[in-house]
Write an enzyme that holds these catalytic residues in place. Sequence first.
Site, short mmCIF file in Angstrom:
data_model
loop_
_atom_site.label_atom_id
_atom_site.label_comp_id
_atom_site.label_asym_id
_atom_site.label_seq_id
_atom_site.Cartn_x
_atom_site.Cartn_y
_atom_site.Cartn_z
N GLU A 158 6.88 -14.76 -4.51
CA GLU A 158 7.02 -15.74 -3.43
C GLU A 158 6.74 -17.19 -3.84
O GLU A 158 6.02 -17.91 -3.16
CB GLU A 158 6.12 -15.34 -2.25
CG GLU A 158 6.40 -13.93 -1.76
CD GLU A 158 5.39 -13.42 -0.72
OE1 GLU A 158 4.50 -14.20 -0.32
OE2 GLU A 158 5.50 -12.25 -0.32
N GLU A 265 9.90 -3.72 -1.10
CA GLU A 265 8.94 -3.59 0.01
C GLU A 265 9.67 -3.27 1.31
O GLU A 265 9.54 -3.98 2.32
CB GLU A 265 8.14 -4.89 0.17
CG GLU A 265 7.44 -5.33 -1.11
CD GLU A 265 6.61 -6.60 -0.96
OE1 GLU A 265 6.28 -6.99 0.17
OE2 GLU A 265 6.30 -7.21 -2.00
O1 G3I Z 1 -10.08 -5.05 1.64
C1 G3I Z 1 -10.54 -5.86 2.73
C2 G3I Z 1 -11.76 -5.27 3.33
O2 G3I Z 1 -12.80 -5.30 2.38
C3 G3I Z 1 -12.11 -6.04 4.59
O3 G3I Z 1 -13.20 -5.46 5.20
C4 G3I Z 1 -10.94 -6.07 5.56
C5 G3I Z 1 -11.24 -6.90 6.81
O4 G3I Z 1 -10.09 -7.54 7.29
O5 G3I Z 1 -9.86 -6.66 4.91
C6 G3I Z 1 -9.45 -5.94 3.76
O6 G3I Z 1 -8.43 -6.67 3.18
C7 G3I Z 1 -7.17 -6.62 3.80
C8 G3I Z 1 -6.18 -6.05 2.80
O7 G3I Z 1 -4.86 -6.13 3.31
C9 G3I Z 1 -6.48 -4.59 2.45
O8 G3I Z 1 -6.38 -3.78 3.56
C10 G3I Z 1 -6.77 -8.04 4.17
O9 G3I Z 1 -7.60 -8.52 5.22
C11 G3I Z 1 -5.33 -8.09 4.60
O10 G3I Z 1 -4.93 -9.45 4.76
C12 G3I Z 1 -4.46 -7.47 3.52
O11 G3I Z 1 -3.13 -7.50 3.97
C13 G3I Z 1 -2.16 -7.27 2.95
C14 G3I Z 1 -1.25 -8.49 2.83
O12 G3I Z 1 -0.26 -8.23 1.86
C15 G3I Z 1 -2.01 -9.72 2.39
O13 G3I Z 1 -1.18 -10.82 2.46
C16 G3I Z 1 -1.33 -6.07 3.37
O14 G3I Z 1 -2.15 -4.91 3.37
C17 G3I Z 1 -0.17 -5.88 2.38
O15 G3I Z 1 0.70 -4.90 2.88
C18 G3I Z 1 0.61 -7.18 2.24
O16 G3I Z 1 1.61 -7.00 1.29
C19 G3I Z 1 2.47 -8.13 1.04
C20 G3I Z 1 2.95 -8.03 -0.38
O17 G3I Z 1 1.86 -7.94 -1.25
C21 G3I Z 1 3.84 -9.22 -0.73
N1 G3I Z 1 4.94 -9.34 0.18
C22 G3I Z 1 4.57 -9.37 1.60
C23 G3I Z 1 3.72 -8.14 1.95
C24 G3I Z 1 3.39 -8.12 3.40
O18 G3I Z 1 2.59 -9.22 3.74
#
Ligand code: G3I
Length: 364
Positions: A158, A265
């Site tokens: 990105e 994805e």
């Molecule tokens: O691991 C922490 C945990 O310790 C904490 O307690 C919890 C509280 O919110 O958050 C957890 O982290 C989260 C993480 O996912 C793991 O579950 C983050 O808040 C959350 O923001 C994160 O979201 C991920 C996102 O990327 C971040 O931008 C999504 O799971 C993941 O599916 C998403 O994937 C991205 C690709 O990498 C790139 N392309 C877009 C795609 C969708 O956004």
Amino acid sequence: MKYIKKQAYLLLIIFQLVYLSCKPVQTNELPTLHEAYQSYFRMGVAVSPGALEGEESQLIRQHFQSMTAENVMKMGPIHPEEDRYNWEPADRIVDFARTHDFFLRGHALCWHNQVPDWLFKPDSILSKEELLTRLNDHITTVVSRYKQDIYAWDVVNEAISDREDEFYRESKWFKICDSTYIAKAFEYAHRADPDAELYYNDYSVINPVKRKKIYSLLRGFKDSGVPVDGIGIQGHWSIESPSETQLRETLSLFADLDLKIQITELDISIYPNAESKVVEPGTVSFNRLMEKQADQYEMIFRVLREYKDAVTAVTFWNISDRHSWLDNFPVRGRKNYPLLFNEKLLPKEAYLSVVDFNNQVSKP
Ligand code: G3I
């Protein structure tokens, strides 16, 4: 014909119920995802380490032959402090892949999101050279560690802007290093593992303006010898987009550039946009959306099959409707149903539309 399809779908659900209750059932009727696509491209899925031990594990092994770590190989999670790596969660995925003979994609070496706190510090005085050194150290360490296991990396994720009047995303990477960090990341990854396939990965690639910028970046890389092997088209799509024409134009463009194409994805949101109202399962509107989703999946895979010489893998972003990142994006708490398996892990109508492209099931 539609009636017969519906009946076939019911049969499919019954078959799955029996299968999930662990009774081996002999059926030649319905292939699994990877069986259906064995002469086309690899079928993959994004996973967390926890999913590999839970109920979804069986589904993963049954239908997929490739995996991507949804989060745990990103820079923040895997490299939380400058002199400390957090290997354990990523290693669990690697171990599963080894044990069950899965192909593994690495995601992602350089992104503006999910970066560790230390990376861009100290603010305002961190030099381009220092940041590139950090990037090199990170990429070299991670890629070298998983050299035997990961066949393809999303190297840069990105980096292109969504704004029409801007080429590169104005991330901290860009502000400190200008655009040179992108090519450098590919060079570092190639040096660490010359055999790995290296991808530039992005969303909204079907948008003609953004697509043109990505094309020009990758064309420049090819012309100047930057080691890029492919484009990762994320595929966060919806029941209304892309159109067949947009999809064909996008695939043709990058295939002509002689790049490998992976849909990295994939999910099909049932909500066309942030304003779309919540639709509850069991309602007539919901069932209509499920049909539309099945049609959209059918179109996408029909076109992807036509481009099988360029498309080398398709990865779903999450396993089943039990959990999707779209449950909280772009609207927090708006449950989405974007995948091929429902919350009970049973195949949806969309599943049938993806695997039954020879209409075997619906034959009387
Ligand atoms: O691991 C922490 C945990 O310790 C904490 O307690 C919890 C509280 O919110 O958050 C957890 O982290 C989260 C993480 O996912 C793991 O579950 C983050 O808040 C959350 O923001 C994160 O979201 C991920 C996102 O990327 C971040 O931008 C999504 O799971 C993941 O599916 C998403 O994937 C991205 C690709 O990498 C790139 N392309 C877009 C795609 C969708 O956004």
